[in-house]
Design a protein around this motif. Structure first.
Motif, mmCIF file in Angstrom:
data_model
loop_
_atom_site.group_PDB
_atom_site.id
_atom_site.type_symbol
_atom_site.label_atom_id
_atom_site.label_comp_id
_atom_site.label_asym_id
_atom_site.label_seq_id
_atom_site.Cartn_x
_atom_site.Cartn_y
_atom_site.Cartn_z
ATOM 1 N N GLY A 1 1.321 11.550 -16.774
ATOM 2 C CA GLY A 1 0.335 11.902 -18.120
ATOM 3 C C GLY A 1 -1.299 10.813 -18.349
ATOM 4 O O GLY A 1 -1.399 11.764 -19.110
ATOM 5 N N PHE A 2 -0.478 10.243 -17.314
ATOM 6 C CA PHE A 2 -2.002 8.917 -17.331
ATOM 7 C C PHE A 2 -2.469 9.469 -15.927
ATOM 8 O O PHE A 2 -3.054 9.248 -14.633
ATOM 9 C CB PHE A 2 -1.610 7.709 -17.132
ATOM 10 C CG PHE A 2 -0.704 7.148 -18.271
ATOM 11 C CD1 PHE A 2 -1.330 6.465 -19.198
ATOM 12 C CD2 PHE A 2 0.452 7.880 -18.788
ATOM 13 C CE1 PHE A 2 -0.425 6.101 -20.686
ATOM 14 C CE2 PHE A 2 1.461 6.940 -19.330
ATOM 15 C CZ PHE A 2 0.265 6.714 -20.078
ATOM 16 N N THR A 3 -3.468 10.648 -16.854
ATOM 17 C CA THR A 3 -4.428 10.782 -15.645
ATOM 18 C C THR A 3 -5.591 10.185 -15.097
ATOM 19 O O THR A 3 -6.193 9.976 -14.746
ATOM 20 C CB THR A 3 -5.062 12.322 -16.199
ATOM 21 O OG1 THR A 3 -5.776 11.609 -16.968
ATOM 22 C CG2 THR A 3 -4.273 12.964 -16.211
ATOM 23 N N THR A 4 -5.395 8.705 -16.030
ATOM 24 C CA THR A 4 -6.569 7.854 -15.177
ATOM 25 C C THR A 4 -6.190 6.565 -15.574
ATOM 26 O O THR A 4 -5.472 6.443 -16.781
ATOM 27 C CB THR A 4 -8.164 7.707 -16.191
ATOM 28 O OG1 THR A 4 -8.367 8.745 -15.771
ATOM 29 C CG2 THR A 4 -9.246 6.909 -15.852
ATOM 30 N N VAL A 5 -6.687 5.609 -15.186
ATOM 31 C CA VAL A 5 -6.021 4.209 -14.032
ATOM 32 C C VAL A 5 -7.128 3.558 -14.056
ATOM 33 O O VAL A 5 -8.325 3.416 -13.581
ATOM 34 C CB VAL A 5 -4.248 4.098 -13.851
ATOM 35 C CG1 VAL A 5 -3.436 4.736 -14.664
ATOM 36 C CG2 VAL A 5 -5.272 3.391 -12.739
ATOM 37 N N ARG A 6 -7.064 2.062 -14.926
ATOM 38 C CA ARG A 6 -7.829 1.085 -14.466
ATOM 39 C C ARG A 6 -6.469 -0.061 -13.335
ATOM 40 O O ARG A 6 -5.797 -0.313 -14.052
ATOM 41 C CB ARG A 6 -8.397 -0.008 -15.289
ATOM 42 C CG ARG A 6 -9.796 -0.682 -15.188
ATOM 43 C CD ARG A 6 -10.028 -1.231 -16.186
ATOM 44 N NE ARG A 6 -9.238 -2.465 -16.988
ATOM 45 C CZ ARG A 6 -9.995 -2.882 -18.192
ATOM 46 N NH1 ARG A 6 -10.964 -3.449 -18.315
ATOM 47 N NH2 ARG A 6 -9.544 -3.538 -19.427
ATOM 48 N N ASN A 7 -7.185 -0.536 -12.302
ATOM 49 C CA ASN A 7 -5.872 -1.495 -11.264
ATOM 50 C C ASN A 7 -6.592 -2.849 -11.425
ATOM 51 O O ASN A 7 -7.460 -3.071 -11.141
ATOM 52 C CB ASN A 7 -5.984 -0.272 -10.324
ATOM 53 C CG ASN A 7 -4.529 -1.015 -9.601
ATOM 54 O OD1 ASN A 7 -3.594 -0.979 -9.734
ATOM 55 N ND2 ASN A 7 -5.273 -2.372 -8.738
ATOM 56 N N VAL A 8 -6.168 -3.363 -12.172
ATOM 57 C CA VAL A 8 -6.330 -4.730 -12.611
ATOM 58 C C VAL A 8 -5.741 -6.067 -11.400
ATOM 59 O O VAL A 8 -5.051 -6.981 -11.906
ATOM 60 C CB VAL A 8 -6.768 -5.247 -14.102
ATOM 61 C CG1 VAL A 8 -7.939 -4.488 -14.601
ATOM 62 C CG2 VAL A 8 -5.759 -5.230 -14.550
ATOM 63 N N GLY A 9 -5.932 -5.770 -10.456
ATOM 64 C CA GLY A 9 -5.691 -6.447 -9.406
ATOM 65 C C GLY A 9 -5.106 -6.201 -7.782
ATOM 66 O O GLY A 9 -3.953 -5.715 -8.548
ATOM 67 N N ALA A 10 -5.526 -5.952 -7.063
ATOM 68 C CA ALA A 10 -4.419 -5.903 -5.433
ATOM 69 C C ALA A 10 -5.153 -6.481 -4.548
ATOM 70 O O ALA A 10 -6.141 -6.570 -4.794
ATOM 71 C CB ALA A 10 -4.622 -3.685 -5.721
ATOM 72 N N ASP A 11 -4.313 -7.045 -3.557
ATOM 73 C CA ASP A 11 -4.679 -7.927 -2.784
ATOM 74 C C ASP A 11 -5.151 -6.641 -1.805
ATOM 75 O O ASP A 11 -5.108 -5.998 -2.146
ATOM 76 C CB ASP A 11 -3.179 -8.510 -2.294
ATOM 77 C CG ASP A 11 -2.462 -9.912 -2.739
ATOM 78 O OD1 ASP A 11 -4.020 -9.759 -3.636
ATOM 79 O OD2 ASP A 11 -2.080 -10.107 -2.532
ATOM 80 N N GLY A 12 -6.119 -7.419 -0.316
ATOM 81 C CA GLY A 12 -6.693 -6.483 0.446
ATOM 82 C C GLY A 12 -7.202 -5.074 0.029
ATOM 83 O O GLY A 12 -7.383 -4.496 1.474
ATOM 84 N N PHE A 13 -7.602 -4.916 -1.108
ATOM 85 C CA PHE A 13 -8.332 -3.382 -1.360
ATOM 86 C C PHE A 13 -7.678 -2.394 -1.130
ATOM 87 O O PHE A 13 -7.968 -1.859 -0.657
ATOM 88 C CB PHE A 13 -9.918 -3.257 -1.089
ATOM 89 C CG PHE A 13 -10.857 -4.907 -0.972
ATOM 90 C CD1 PHE A 13 -11.557 -4.656 -1.848
ATOM 91 C CD2 PHE A 13 -11.241 -5.829 -0.548
ATOM 92 C CE1 PHE A 13 -12.820 -5.990 -2.474
ATOM 93 C CE2 PHE A 13 -11.817 -6.589 -0.347
ATOM 94 C CZ PHE A 13 -12.718 -6.680 -1.600
ATOM 95 N N GLN A 14 -5.947 -2.889 -1.723
ATOM 96 C CA GLN A 14 -5.579 -1.858 -0.803
ATOM 97 C C GLN A 14 -5.897 -0.738 -2.751
ATOM 98 O O GLN A 14 -5.128 0.427 -2.016
ATOM 99 C CB GLN A 14 -3.552 -2.111 -1.946
ATOM 100 C CG GLN A 14 -3.548 -2.675 -0.507
ATOM 101 C CD GLN A 14 -1.857 -4.187 -0.870
ATOM 102 O OE1 GLN A 14 -2.043 -4.133 -2.453
ATOM 103 N NE2 GLN A 14 -1.585 -4.437 0.018
ATOM 104 N N SER B 1 0.791 -1.158 -0.238
ATOM 105 C CA SER B 1 0.117 0.087 -0.273
ATOM 106 C C SER B 1 0.405 1.543 0.155
ATOM 107 O O SER B 1 0.627 2.481 -0.954
ATOM 108 C CB SER B 1 -0.679 -0.191 1.273
ATOM 109 O OG SER B 1 -1.814 -0.543 1.464
ATOM 110 N N ALA B 2 1.550 0.973 1.036
ATOM 111 C CA ALA B 2 3.070 2.277 0.795
ATOM 112 C C ALA B 2 3.487 2.580 -0.751
ATOM 113 O O ALA B 2 3.429 3.721 -0.785
ATOM 114 C CB ALA B 2 3.950 2.415 1.786
ATOM 115 N N VAL B 3 4.066 1.781 -1.267
ATOM 116 C CA VAL B 3 4.671 1.863 -2.297
ATOM 117 C C VAL B 3 3.491 2.126 -3.685
ATOM 118 O O VAL B 3 4.001 3.524 -4.179
ATOM 119 C CB VAL B 3 5.088 0.549 -2.978
ATOM 120 C CG1 VAL B 3 6.606 0.208 -1.633
ATOM 121 C CG2 VAL B 3 4.477 -1.153 -2.928
ATOM 122 N N GLY B 4 2.357 2.266 -3.188
ATOM 123 C CA GLY B 4 1.076 2.472 -4.111
ATOM 124 C C GLY B 4 0.464 3.716 -4.113
ATOM 125 O O GLY B 4 0.899 4.378 -5.138
#
Length: 427
Positions: free
Chosen positions: A122-135, A108-111
């Motif tokens: 320059g990426f103002t929107t991303v789709r995060n497709v997988g993370a443990d613990g709902f990080q 979570s910290a490095v996130g």
């Protein structure tokens, strides 16, 4: 005392806060919806949303007195970029079993640092497709609340997978055996897992339909979820208003995912011509990370990646790029996704040149990361410089339609009308 303060309270309640208006100017603008370049654009943004797009030689925009200015002379602006496949709470520097050296909260910290790097790229929107613990959900909440700087995040939470499959991350011997919270067996478990993910903040559902490069002991192209499981997931997600992304390298898994109603197929490495034609027929999006092969093979085992994973990557890397070329030629709907986290965050823009090298025009590559991505997300509030959308844009010196590599190092970034990188930006 109550009588004295009541009129002041009423006056305060009746007086709306002054609107925050920003005017952005540049030499040129890439209009991704019209497929053209607009000269001398003037973009007016109020409270984070675009209210007008004109040009200095045309109709004069109605600009309120006292509006802030972001002037970008000598630059071309494009919409804020969208990466449809990232893992903000992962690090390319730490691979394989080396990840077990770090405590759970480390990721979570490095996130938070990775989110800032991604935004400044320059990426103002991303789709995060997988993370443990709902990080990723926590990261999104912190960014949306103004506690951290980062892109708009569309969150998946955990990725749904099968026992021993690509999304079953234990990699440990039987004495440590446990069922991971994201693992399902059968269609009814799959439906229940979609509801559970949605309950705790998933805005998109991610599944692992086939084996993968970085999973231990599986075949990269082997199907791992059944058609019935995938269909149940797609139906449940769509009922809840969510879209579904499927990790799939192998042809049979890709085909099953398309027929099950999955919205976007990630990687798509070994798709046959028949499956590519099926994707075009069903208007299914392909999301192909064709840059990171260079980084994975160049890094080798130095970051802890196992030789098994490198052997898999050698098997699928070149094939994936050939599949990309065939899919573009066949008219499959394509979006921009990099798998950032497998390679360093902030280098997302390096994929544009690969997309052009393997069959896209520069405009198509930019559209894949803007208007096409917003369509695939069902997010009409991002992906173009257009009235009603968020005031998200990036600027480069030169013309990205003639030199796509300019997007590897953007000169300025605006998110919601706020300059977050560039001359005069506040850290």
């Amino acid at each position: 005392m109550r009588l004295l303060f009541a009129p002041l309270l009423l006056l305060s309640a009746a007086s709306p806060a002054a609107a925050d208006t920003v005017v952005v100017t540049a030499d040129h603008m890439v209009d991704v919806l019209g497929g053209r370049t607009l000269d001398e654009p003037v973009v007016v943004i109020t409270d984070g949303r675009i209210v007008s797009v004109t040009n200095r030689g045309g109709t004069r925009p109605n600009i309120p007195a006292g509006a802030r200015r972001i002037d970008l002379p000598g630059r071309t602006i494009v919409p804020g970029l969208i990466d449809m496949h990232v893992h903000l709470t992962s690090l390319a520097d730490i691979g394989g079993y080396r990840g077990f050296e770090y405590t759970d909260s480390f990721w979570s910290a490095v996130g938070s640092a990775n989110a800032l790097k991604t935004l400044r790229a320059g990426f103002t929107t991303v789709r995060n497709v997988g993370a443990d613990g709902f990080q990723d959900v926590g990261l999104r909440q912190a960014i949306d609340g103004g506690w951290l700087q980062g892109p708009r995040i569309v969150t998946a939470g955990y990725a749904i997978g099968a026992t021993g499959g690509h999304c079953d991350e234990s990699k440990l011997p039987p004495s440590y055996d446990r069922k991971e919270v994201n693992i399902v067996s059968g269609a009814e478990e799959a439906r229940a897992k979609v509801r559970w993910l949605h309950k705790y903040g998933a805005q998109v559902i991610k599944i692992c339909a086939t084996g993968g490069v970085f999973s231990h002991g599986d075949a990269v192209g082997a199907q791992q979820l059944t058609f019935e499981e995938m269909k149940a997931i797609a139906e449940e997600a769509h009922m809840l208003g969510l879209r579904v992304a499927a990790h799939a390298h192998g042809d049979e898994g890709i085909r099953a995912a398309i027929l099950a109603g999955i919205d976007t197929i990630e990687h798509c490495s070994l798709a046959s011509d028949a499956t590519i034609a099926l994707a075009a027929q069903h208007h299914t999006w392909f999301d192909m990370d064709i840059y990171n092969d260079d980084y994975i093979l160049a890094t080798g085992t130095a970051n802890g990646t196992e030789q098994e994973s490198l052997d898999k990557e050698r098997m699928v890397g070149k094939a994936q790029r050939e599949t990309f070329r065939r899919a573009v030629k066949a008219g499959v709907k394509m979006i921009f996704g990099t798998d950032a986290g497998v390679y360093p965050h902030g280098d997302n823009g390096k994929q544009f040149a690969k997309m052009v090298e393997w069959g896209m025009t520069p405009l198509q590559a930019i559209q894949a990361a803007t208007s096409s991505a917003s369509e695939a997300l069902a997010r009409p509030d991002v992906g173009a410089i257009e009235t009603g959308r968020f005031g998200d844009m990036v600027a480069v010196r030169g013309d990205p339609l003639t030199d796509i590599r300019l997007l590897e190092h953007v000169d300025a970034v605006v998110k919601g009308g706020r300059l977050v990188k560039g001359p005069g930006a506040t850290e």
